[in-house]
Enzyme design. Structure first.
Site, short mmCIF file in Angstrom:
data_model
loop_
_atom_site.label_atom_id
_atom_site.label_comp_id
_atom_site.label_asym_id
_atom_site.label_seq_id
_atom_site.Cartn_x
_atom_site.Cartn_y
_atom_site.Cartn_z
N GLY A 175 109.74 43.55 51.24
CA GLY A 175 109.07 44.85 51.24
C GLY A 175 107.71 44.78 50.58
O GLY A 175 107.29 43.72 50.08
N LEU B 153 93.86 32.47 46.51
CA LEU B 153 94.08 31.29 47.36
C LEU B 153 95.57 31.05 47.62
O LEU B 153 96.00 29.90 47.79
CB LEU B 153 93.45 30.06 46.69
CG LEU B 153 91.94 30.13 46.46
CD1 LEU B 153 91.47 29.08 45.46
CD2 LEU B 153 91.19 29.97 47.79
N ASP C 114 105.82 51.35 56.45
CA ASP C 114 105.94 49.99 56.99
C ASP C 114 107.24 49.85 57.78
O ASP C 114 108.30 50.30 57.35
CB ASP C 114 105.96 48.97 55.84
CG ASP C 114 104.58 48.77 55.22
OD1 ASP C 114 103.59 49.33 55.72
OD2 ASP C 114 104.51 48.03 54.21
N ASN D 30 100.41 50.43 47.77
CA ASN D 30 101.00 49.25 47.10
C ASN D 30 100.27 48.95 45.79
O ASN D 30 100.89 48.64 44.77
CB ASN D 30 100.91 48.02 48.01
CG ASN D 30 101.71 48.16 49.29
OD1 ASN D 30 102.60 49.00 49.38
ND2 ASN D 30 101.38 47.36 50.30
N GLU E 160 91.34 49.89 54.19
CA GLU E 160 92.11 50.48 55.30
C GLU E 160 91.76 51.97 55.46
O GLU E 160 92.43 52.68 56.21
CB GLU E 160 93.62 50.31 55.06
CG GLU E 160 94.09 48.89 55.32
CD GLU E 160 95.58 48.71 55.13
OE1 GLU E 160 96.12 47.75 55.69
OE2 GLU E 160 96.21 49.51 54.40
N GLY F 124 101.06 50.22 52.82
CA GLY F 124 99.64 50.58 52.80
C GLY F 124 99.04 49.91 51.58
O GLY F 124 99.60 49.99 50.48
N GLY G 13 99.01 40.33 47.60
CA GLY G 13 97.62 40.58 47.22
C GLY G 13 97.48 41.94 46.56
O GLY G 13 96.67 42.12 45.64
N ASP G 14 98.27 42.89 47.01
CA ASP G 14 98.22 44.23 46.42
C ASP G 14 98.79 44.22 45.00
O ASP G 14 98.26 44.88 44.11
CB ASP G 14 98.99 45.23 47.30
CG ASP G 14 98.44 45.28 48.71
OD1 ASP G 14 97.21 45.10 48.87
OD2 ASP G 14 99.23 45.46 49.65
N ASN H 190 90.74 37.39 49.74
CA ASN H 190 91.50 36.16 49.95
C ASN H 190 90.62 35.22 50.77
O ASN H 190 89.45 35.53 51.05
CB ASN H 190 92.87 36.45 50.61
CG ASN H 190 92.74 36.98 52.03
OD1 ASN H 190 91.69 36.88 52.66
ND2 ASN H 190 93.82 37.55 52.54
#
Ligand code: RIB
Length: 322
Positions: A304, A228, A13, A42, A137, A38, A266-267, A182
């Site tokens: 990060g 959410l 990243d 993550n 991904e 990634g 989210g990860d 999401n």
């Protein structure tokens, strides 16, 4: 020790923290940082930090990024199963605004080279896992293979259908036992598979019964955990499979956070959810989700992606016992 297998991406990243996200044609000055990311990596780091034995299946270039993945996985006790790719290791360019929101562009690179055959060769780890977790991904056929092998061995499967623009087809939904979109991803899936046009912004305030019906239409046989953001998440189970819960649908509020950077939140949620499912198989699903929301919230207090994943001890110290 119950194991989580994560199949997915690793990226290097490159992130810029700015006062606002750049508009088209605009040049801004920001503070630069780089680090591991990634969605797949993550999530693997999050699962390991949450206490689960973790295997990460991915594709890496033979370059500095690939060596970084090997080094970090070893440091964190993650069993890395990496396919050698001719392309360079994946990359991501990330802009983070003052409110912690972001815009991301990925360069898939080596991630695009992950094959179903390489995934199938990791069948030993997959078949003996408690949970297999994947995102989008990486090539869909490789991800289908990971989840298909898991289901064939009675292993729980969690599919995080991110990013929203990835091709998430019926074959993939058929092997997802738990789906964790999401708002944007959920709206994209509804449009593609159910012909329902829903504004992502309308989902958080939507009536629970209606949201439940949409979830049931999308994944009739499984559980949907719709994340959410600051509004927490919404859980929808099949009526005859409540996973220890007392209701077929309910909301779970977000945990409090002093947000710095939402990249990878989210990860964190998905990795912690998979770890909690693996480590405490008998507990009500609502407790699994509540724990996942805490990991996600705490991850936003640090900059990060993989580097921001909190440990179970840090989550307990911040929010109290699970
Ligand atoms: O979910 C956050 C991740 O998305 C980043 O780490 C970036 O690499 C992209 O994959």
């Amino acid at each position: 020790m119950p194991r989580v297998v994560v199949a997915g991406s690793f990226n290097v990243d490159h992130a810029w923290h700015c006062t606002a996200l750049p508009r088209p044609g605009e040049t801004l000055a920001g503070t630069y940082m780089t680090g591991p990311g990634g969605k797949g990596f993550n999530q693997a780091v999050a699962a390991a930090a949450a206490g689960a034995a973790t295997t990460f299946v991915c594709a890496l270039g033979k370059d500095e990024g690939g060596r970084l993945a090997h080094r970090l996985a070893a440091e964190r006790g993650i069993d890395l199963r990496a396919q050698d790719a001719a392309a360079a290791t994946g990359t991501a360019g990330i802009f983070v605004g003052a409110d912690g929101g972001n815009s991301i562009v990925i360069g898939p690179g080596a991630n695009a080279g992950l094959t179903p055959d390489f995934v199938a060769a990791q069948g030993d780890a997959i078949a003996s896992a408690a949970v297999v977790l994947a995102q989008l991904e990486s090539p869909v056929d490789a991800i289908v293979e990971a989840l298909r092998l898991a289901r064939a061995s009675g292993v729980h499967t969690v599919l995080n259908p991110a990013p929203a623009n990835a091709a998430c087809d019926r074959a993939l939904l058929a092997v997802a036992e738990i789906l964790t979109p999401n708002e944007t991803e959920f709206a994209a899936l509804l449009a593609r598979h159910c012909g329902d046009r829903v504004d992502p912004a309308a989902l958080a305030p939507m009536d629970g019964e209606r949201l439940h019906r949409l979830c049931r239409t999308l994944l009739p046989r499984g559980t949907v955990v719709l994340t959410l953001g600051a509004a927490g998440c919404f859980v929808s189970h099949r009526e005859d499979s409540l996973r220890g819960d007392g209701a077929a649908h309910y909301r779970c509020p977000a945990a409090a956070a002093r947000v710095v950077d939402t990249t990878g939140a989210g990860d964190a949620f998905n990795g912690a959810l998979a770890a909690s499912l693996a480590l405490h198989p008998g507990q009500p699903f609502a407790a699994v989700v509540r724990q996942a929301t805490r990991f996600a919230a705490l991850s936003t207090e640090r900059p990060g992606a993989a580097a921001a994943m909190p440990t179970a001890a840090e989550v307990e110290s911040r929010y109290g016992p699970a």
